[in-house]
Design an enzyme around this catalytic site. Structure first.
Site, PDB file in Angstrom:
ATOM      1  N   LEU A 186       4.457  -8.254   3.058  1.00 32.24           N
ATOM      2  CA  LEU A 186       5.164  -8.374   1.774  1.00 32.24           C
ATOM      3  C   LEU A 186       4.854  -9.664   1.025  1.00 32.24           C
ATOM      4  O   LEU A 186       5.755 -10.335   0.517  1.00 32.24           O
ATOM      5  CB  LEU A 186       6.681  -8.214   1.972  1.00 32.24           C
ATOM      6  CG  LEU A 186       7.130  -6.814   2.408  1.00 32.24           C
ATOM      7  CD1 LEU A 186       8.624  -6.796   2.695  1.00 32.24           C
ATOM      8  CD2 LEU A 186       6.790  -5.768   1.348  1.00 32.24           C
TER       9      LEU A 186
ATOM     10  N   CYS B 191      12.363  -2.989   6.447  1.00 29.48           N
ATOM     11  CA  CYS B 191      12.243  -4.427   6.649  1.00 29.48           C
ATOM     12  C   CYS B 191      13.146  -4.831   7.794  1.00 29.48           C
ATOM     13  O   CYS B 191      14.218  -4.268   7.964  1.00 29.48           O
ATOM     14  CB  CYS B 191      12.710  -5.187   5.409  1.00 29.48           C
ATOM     15  SG  CYS B 191      11.815  -4.777   3.934  1.00 29.48           S
TER      16      CYS B 191
ATOM     17  N   ILE C 156       7.246   9.282   2.608  1.00 29.31           N
ATOM     18  CA  ILE C 156       7.600   8.401   3.713  1.00 29.31           C
ATOM     19  C   ILE C 156       6.895   7.046   3.571  1.00 29.31           C
ATOM     20  O   ILE C 156       5.858   6.954   2.921  1.00 29.31           O
ATOM     21  CB  ILE C 156       7.197   9.012   5.090  1.00 29.31           C
ATOM     22  CG1 ILE C 156       5.721   9.327   5.116  1.00 29.31           C
ATOM     23  CG2 ILE C 156       8.044  10.210   5.418  1.00 29.31           C
ATOM     24  CD1 ILE C 156       5.163   9.818   6.445  1.00 29.31           C
TER      25      ILE C 156
ATOM     26  N   GLY D 277      -2.401   6.896   4.587  1.00 30.08           N
ATOM     27  CA  GLY D 277      -3.579   7.702   4.268  1.00 30.08           C
ATOM     28  C   GLY D 277      -3.447   9.135   4.759  1.00 30.08           C
ATOM     29  O   GLY D 277      -2.446   9.503   5.390  1.00 30.08           O
TER      30      GLY D 277
END
Ligand SMILES: Cc1cc2nc3c(=O)[nH]c(=O)nc-3n(C[C@H](O)[C@H](O)[C@H](O)COP(=O)(O)OP(=O)(O)OC[C@H]3O[C@@H](n4cnc5c(N)ncnc54)[C@H](O)[C@@H]3O)c2cc1C
Ligand SMILES: Cc1cc2nc3c(=O)[nH]c(=O)nc-3n(C[C@H](O)[C@H](O)[C@H](O)COP(=O)(O)O)c2cc1C
Ligand code: FES
Lengths: 359, 291
Positions: free
Chosen positions: A92, A149, A212, A238
């Protein structure tokens, strides 16, 4: 939602000859002219991609998750390519909310692009302060809450993996956000029961779900014989994760058919996007595929419109959740089947959807 | 120094015109309509590998070796590459007429001196690829150009003959002494800088080489411009994988994206010894005991 007829198999006609499909959609109170968005962390704040396609034409730019303070992220190597996907451990990295609002959001505003702002925090308080800060600005289309997180107040337990902590974050963000702005909770697939987490955040006030996020993975470099990423583990994304994403969306839509879903996870083509829509997504985000093809969000939107037209849909919204309808009786001659109301709640038994792993 | 600010990248479908071997390397010539007009020395391109359904999703970055904006094929470009994995393996097997998706030109190019000052161009291995366009641009400004090329062994040097055409002098080093002087480019660089009274040193090669070149240049009062090679997932600035610690004009170190803020950096601004780490004093570094 009733459709008069459905052609049995896609008509193989040229895109130009196909009727125009109404591609508008909505995510809770947010009306979008196109159902294809960027994915958080895969488009920065839209500026770079605007070189390759007009970012005002897509549904919205979902910005990289932003935190209160500037953040340097994790050491490199931060990525490893994997079969049909990649691992990332960016940590992040970002400029902090103030700089984000002054530069990135301001640029999006001037450019006339819709902005879904993704926020991330290390504590409920940080999410709350981010929401309060965003309340002071206009021109945001929605807030996406990245709850994948670690919670610093709970020994690093990830919010998205704990229904109570996830609900607490969403309730607080919802309370501190202007009523007209939808709050989307972004779910992690790394949980035992994603439906339970979905229900928890919806009860806490989430207007919609983004799903997701990446799956936790790891690669070992066989030359150095050490983990390939400096952060050891990373998020897998991906096309490799697409079936997992479609499954998650299908399960959640079956249980919460009225909750709009922004679907993502491995979308590379219009047909990939169509799977998500048929599973129950009201809109989709294109993430990792953008690294392969910087025009991917615009291209996927075009390909999706063609795919819908080929299947006889006049409106995008009619395709949402269409895979949940009851099995069809024998197809009528000419490839046309009988009319069916689409009502997933009535049609599919709980056991069918959860369908535990067998064999 | 004047800055060449780039005017955006484009995505084009290129077509293979030819592939040829050059020592251990391959030279790939592609049609690339529109890119030559935008390309400056030091720019790179990101090539899609394996075709549209490839399982290798990430683009591969290559320095632009040459561009040609006119001619029978319209715009063309060339890259020089070493086979090192699945993507470059695929590229080595390309045939005339096959399509390659190209994004470019990318990155910030080399900065060129305003005045006709002497410059030394240092390259390790295929790092010489971007040096020929650079040499042409420098010579067009009246700069004297001297080159130092180094590699592990002779077959890993690229463009030595061509360098003779553009440079006032050329010095070669190889680790094994197969050609030129045995040793490293930095062994001979001080002499070349002194002899030519160079004001600017340009370098492209492995990170370890760049670090040493930057030190040597600084020790001799020369500017250095180094082309770094960091692992990249997108090449266009959207993913944040390609960062390294660079000191800004304000003295603050930030983790900056080498694909858009580089790959060319001032050698004295990169914290070479801290690459692959998050230095404690970097902007936004984790607070002790915090996240
Ligand atoms: C700005 C820039 C310019 C470059 N110029 C050249 C050049 O002119 N000639 C040349 O031969 N090579 C060059 N490289 C390195 C080249 O990009 C890699 O060798 C190539 O990506 C390897 O791909 P692969 O599939 O063969 O290897 P794999 O190891 O299979 O690649 C796996 C992944 O790691 C990445 N990767 C692996 N090695 C590198 C590396 N050294 N640098 C960046 N990413 C890497 C790949 O992009 C891919 O995503 C350059 C790299 C950068 C960043
Ligand atoms: C490099 C990278 C960075 C990402 N950063 C974020 C982020 O900051 N916030 C977030 O919610 N998701 C982030 N994601 C997850 C994506 O938004 C997306 O949920 C996931 O990658 C699956 O979609 P995809 O397969 O299309 O990429 C990131 C993904 C990648 C590959
Ligand atoms: S490679 Fe993606 S930001 Fe540089």
């Amino acid at each position: 939602m009733t459709r008069a007829v459905i052609t049995h198999s896609p008509r193989r006609t040229s895109a130009e000859a196909l009727p125009r499909v109404d591609m508008s959609t909505s995510l809770a109170r947010l009306e979008l002219p196109s159902p294809v968005l960027t994915a958080s962390g895969c488009a920065a704040a839209g500026r770079e991609l605007d070189q390759f396609f007009d970012i005002t034409t897509i549904g919205a730019v979902v910005t990289k998750s932003i935190m209160m303070n500037p953040r340097s992220g994790r050491p490199t190597p931060r990525m490893a390519e994997t079969p049909s996907g990649m691992l990332n451990s960016i940590g992040l990295q970002g400029p902090g909310i103030d700089s984000f609002l002054d530069n990135d959001l301001e640029w999006l505003r001037q450019r006339g692009a819709r902005a879904v702002v993704s926020i991330a925090g290390g504590s409920v308080d940080e999410y709350t302060r981010l929401a309060a800060r965003l309340r002071q600005v206009s021109d945001i289309a929605a807030i996406e809450v990245n709850i994948s997180c670690p919670n610093v107040e709970s020994r690093g337990q990830v919010f998205a993996c704990d229904p109570l902590a996830a609900a607490e974050v969403i309730a607080s963000v919802r309370r501190n956000t202007a009523p007209g702005i939808p709050v989307l909770a972004k779910l992690s697939p790394d949980v035992t029961d994603i439906v339970a987490i979905a229900k928890a955040v919806v009860s806490a006030g989430a207007d919609g779900l983004s799903m997701i996020n990446t799956l936790l993975g790891m690669v070992i470099d066989t030359n150095t014989m050490r983990p390939a990423l400096a952060g050891v583990t990373g998020g897998l994304s991906g096309p490799a994760i697409r079936p997992v994403a479609v499954r998650c969306i299908f399960q959640v839509h079956a249980q919460l058919p009225d909750v709009p879903i922004l679907g993502m996870g491995g979308i590379r083509t219009g047909l990939d996007a169509l799977e998500f829509v048929l599973a129950g997504a009201s809109a989709v985000s294109v993430g990792t595929a953008t690294f392969n093809d910087p025009s991917a969000p615009a291209r996927v939107a075009h390909e999706l419109a063609v795919a819908l037209a080929e299947r006889g849909f006049e409106r995008f919204e009619d395709a949402i959740g269409y895979a949940h309808r009851t099995p069809e009786p024998h197809a009528a001659p000419g490839g046309v089947v009988a009319v069916h109301p689409v009502n997933p709640e009535d049609d599919i038994a709980d056991g069918d959807i959860r369908g535990g792993v067998e064999g | 120094m004047s800055e060449n600010t780039r005017s955006g990248a484009i995505q084009v479908k290129g077509e293979v015109l030819s592939t040829r071997r050059a020592g251990d390397y391959h030279v790939l010539t592609l049609t690339a309509p529109g890119i030559p007009e935008l390309a400056r020395p030091g720019h790179f391109v990101a090539l899609g590998v394996g075709g549209v359904t490839s399982a290798n999703l990430l683009r591969r970055a290559f320095s632009i070796y040459t561009v040609q904006s006119r001619g029978v094929y319209g715009g063309t470009l060339e890259v020089v590459f070493a086979v090192s994995g699945a993507g470059t393996e695929w590229m080595a097997g390309l045939h005339r007429g096959q399509q390659v998706d190209i994004v470019g030109p990318l990155g910030k190019p080399f900065m060129l001196p305003k005045n006709p000052v002497p410059c030394v161009l240092v390259a390790g291995g295929y790092g010489s690829a971007p040096m020929f366009m650079l040499a042409d641009a420098l010579r067009a400004r009246g700069c004297r150009v001297d080159v130092v090329f180094g590699a592990a062994t002779e077959s890993k040097l690229f463009g030595v003959l061509e360098a003779k055409r553009v440079a006032a002098s050329i010095t070669i080093t190889t680790d094994d002494g197969s050609v030129g002087e045995r040793g490293r480019v930095t062994d001979v660089l001080p002499t070349v800088i002194k002899r030519t009274d160079a004001d600017v040193v340009y370098a492209c090669g492995p990170m370890g080489m760049l670090r040493e070149v930057a030190k040597v240049a600084a020790a001799h009062g020369a500017y250095s411009q180094c082309a770094v090679e960091e692992s990249m997932a997108c090449g266009i600035g959207v993913c944040m994988t390609c960062v390294l610690p660079v000191i800004g004009a304000d003295g603050i170190t930030r983790m900056v994206r080498s694909c858009v803020d580089g790959p060319i950096f001032r050698g004295d601004r990169v914290r070479w010894d801290d690459v692959d780490t998050i230095p404690d004093d970097v902007y936004g570094a984790p607070v002790k005991g915090g996240h």
